[in-house]
Design an enzyme around this catalytic site. Structure first.
Site, PDB file in Angstrom:
ATOM      1  N   ALA A   1      66.101   9.788  72.719  1.00 46.51           N
ATOM      2  CA  ALA A   1      67.209  10.556  72.154  1.00 46.51           C
ATOM      3  C   ALA A   1      68.091   9.660  71.294  1.00 46.51           C
ATOM      4  O   ALA A   1      69.110   9.128  71.748  1.00 46.51           O
ATOM      5  CB  ALA A   1      68.017  11.207  73.268  1.00 46.51           C
TER       6      ALA A   1
ATOM      7  N   SER B   1      67.684   8.022  60.398  1.00 49.53           N
ATOM      8  CA  SER B   1      66.964   6.778  60.198  1.00 49.53           C
ATOM      9  C   SER B   1      67.840   5.548  60.368  1.00 49.53           C
ATOM     10  O   SER B   1      67.346   4.451  60.595  1.00 49.53           O
ATOM     11  CB  SER B   1      66.345   6.766  58.786  1.00 49.53           C
ATOM     12  OG  SER B   1      65.409   7.807  58.643  1.00 49.53           O
TER      13      SER B   1
ATOM     14  N   HIS C   1      38.936  21.504  48.473  1.00 43.87           N
ATOM     15  CA  HIS C   1      38.558  22.768  49.098  1.00 43.87           C
ATOM     16  C   HIS C   1      38.842  23.975  48.208  1.00 43.87           C
ATOM     17  O   HIS C   1      38.326  25.073  48.465  1.00 43.87           O
ATOM     18  CB  HIS C   1      39.318  22.956  50.420  1.00 43.87           C
ATOM     19  CG  HIS C   1      38.707  22.247  51.589  1.00 43.87           C
ATOM     20  ND1 HIS C   1      38.708  20.874  51.726  1.00 43.87           N
ATOM     21  CD2 HIS C   1      38.072  22.735  52.695  1.00 43.87           C
ATOM     22  CE1 HIS C   1      38.109  20.551  52.859  1.00 43.87           C
ATOM     23  NE2 HIS C   1      37.712  21.660  53.468  1.00 43.87           N
TER      24      HIS C   1
ATOM     25  N   GLU D   1      60.656   8.151  62.547  1.00 42.89           N
ATOM     26  CA  GLU D   1      60.586   6.696  62.710  1.00 42.89           C
ATOM     27  C   GLU D   1      61.148   5.970  61.487  1.00 42.89           C
ATOM     28  O   GLU D   1      60.789   4.824  61.214  1.00 42.89           O
ATOM     29  CB  GLU D   1      59.136   6.226  62.970  1.00 42.89           C
ATOM     30  CG  GLU D   1      58.418   6.976  64.050  1.00 42.89           C
ATOM     31  CD  GLU D   1      58.648   6.402  65.423  1.00 42.89           C
ATOM     32  OE1 GLU D   1      59.357   5.394  65.532  1.00 42.89           O
ATOM     33  OE2 GLU D   1      58.128   6.983  66.380  1.00 42.89           O
TER      34      GLU D   1
END
Length: 398
Positions: free
Chosen positions: A131, A139, A351, A376
């Site tokens: 947390a 960040s 695709h 992160e």
């Protein structure tokens, strides 16, 4: 406070290869076939969770003395590349136990704290949640507004925590929150941030509704609120209020290398899906893989995967031997998470219209990997760490 540098792996290369092969087979035979089921239900099935726990995946990076397997980061990243090959929700289920939450305890916890929590974290009995992020402080932990104050002047006095966290992974199912809170105003040499171990059932702690996200179905995040949450002095990680910021930075740096490896694994999956599609789908009577522009896309994807894999392994070695635990983790996180975004985009392009259809793997991958450039530490923050670090290094050498 009990803190030490990362130690050499407790697992031999031969034993690790056996572990990696088990994980490889589990991911590809047990999880990949159920990706659409996980996506539709927005949860990991209980039998897969149990299988992961039995394999020791909730504690593969926790030292063996505390009930884990004891892999170092060079081995951790090899598993992360295997986890990345399937839905990222699988890794999210046990990633925080092994990573940013578990490593705070491994590196900074007291012996009593380790004894109380680490074996249960390693077994999966306890789900740990990191947390840190909150409105106005993501960040950059220096912007934290969640507050912790002693209820009295005694060193044994309780702490009272007030504030709010957001986007907290595994919060809806967490048993333990590793909570970062400001106990003093920042000053030179002391950011004023402490870390606390807060059980989920502590009065005053409430978890908000599960967030509705763009992707990574099966991985849960939510807000966490602290309203006069009282914890004992023993809840202070390491018994040292001043250690919190270092704990955050150390855990995030390690986690950045892990996330980079995860990105490489996902990029490999996207590439494999694109190659498979290109060799079996025809246009004008011939496989589209015969078209030079499709081959160019595949070539760019393969180049990114190879570069990312080499960079991850190099950064992991530098972290373990202590030669670079700041610039290299940020550089590899920046490169690999940006790379997987490009690779996922190219996989959808190969695709064609099929790549935009739900339940086609590259459509899910395209949504899942967008988050990797955000958590992160965002790509922008990584650039600041890298650039600033290089300038400071040069100044120190001049």
């Amino acid at each position: 406070m009990s803190q030490s540098a990362p130690s050499p792996s407790e697992v031999s290369a031969e034993d690790f290869e056996f572990i990696r092969r088990q994980v490889h087979d589990f991911v590809r035979t047990a999880v990949v076939p159920r990706e659409n089921e996980i996506m539709a239900a927005d949860r990991i099935p209980d039998d897969l969770r149990s299988a992961a726990a039995e394999m020791g995946l909730f504690g593969y990076a926790i030292p063996a003395q505390w009930g884990g397997i004891g892999l170092d980061l060079t081995q951790d990243v090899e598993l992360a590349m295997e986890f990345g090959y399937t839905t990222l929700a699988l890794r999210s289920m046990f990633g925080t136990n092994n990573g940013i939450a578990g490593q705070v305890l491994v590196g900074f916890g007291t012996d009593a704290q380790k004894k109380q929590w680490l074996s249960r974290i390693a077994s999966g009995e306890v789900v740990a949640s990191f947390a840190l992020t909150e409105p106005g402080a993501g960040s950059n932990p220096a912007g934290l507004r969640t507050r912790a104050r002693r209820d009295g002047d005694s060193p044994d006095a309780d702490w009272i925590i007030d504030g709010q966290k957001q986007f907290i992974t595994n919060a809806p199912s967490a048993d333990l929150f590793v909570v970062f809170a400001r106990y003093a105003e920042a000053e030179a040499g002391n950011p004023g941030i402490a870390v606390f171990l807060v059980p989920a059932d502590t009065p005053g702690l409430t978890v908000g509704p599960k967030d509705a996200k763009m992707g990574q179905e099966g991985a849960s995040t939510s807000d966490v609120h602290f309203d006069g949450v009282r914890v004992p002095a023993e809840a202070l990680v390491g018994g040292d209020a001043a250690a919190g910021y270092k704990a955050a930075m150390t855990s995030l740096a390690r986690g950045r290398v892990h996330i980079a490896a995860l990105a490489v694994g996902t990029a490999q999956r996207a590439l494999d899906e694109a190659v498979g599609h290109a060799t079996t789908t025809t246009q004008g009577g011939q496989p589209i893989g015969g078209f030079q522009l499709v081959q160019a896309h595949l070539a760019d994807m393969q180049t990114g995967v190879l570069a990312g894999r080499a960079m991850v392994r190099d950064a992991a070695r530098a972290y373990v031997d202590g030669s670079d635990r700041r610039i290299a983790p940020s550089a590899v996180k920046l490169f690999c998470t940006e790379m997987v975004g490009t690779v996922a985009d190219l996989a959808v392009q190969v695709h064609g219209g099929a790549g935009y259809m739900r339940e086609i793997p590259v459509e899910r991958i395209y949504r899942d990997v967008r988050l990797l450039r955000l958590y992160e530490g965002t790509s922008e923050i990584q650039r600041l760490i890298i650039g600033g670090g290089l300038v400071r290094r040069a100044a120190a050498q001049s």
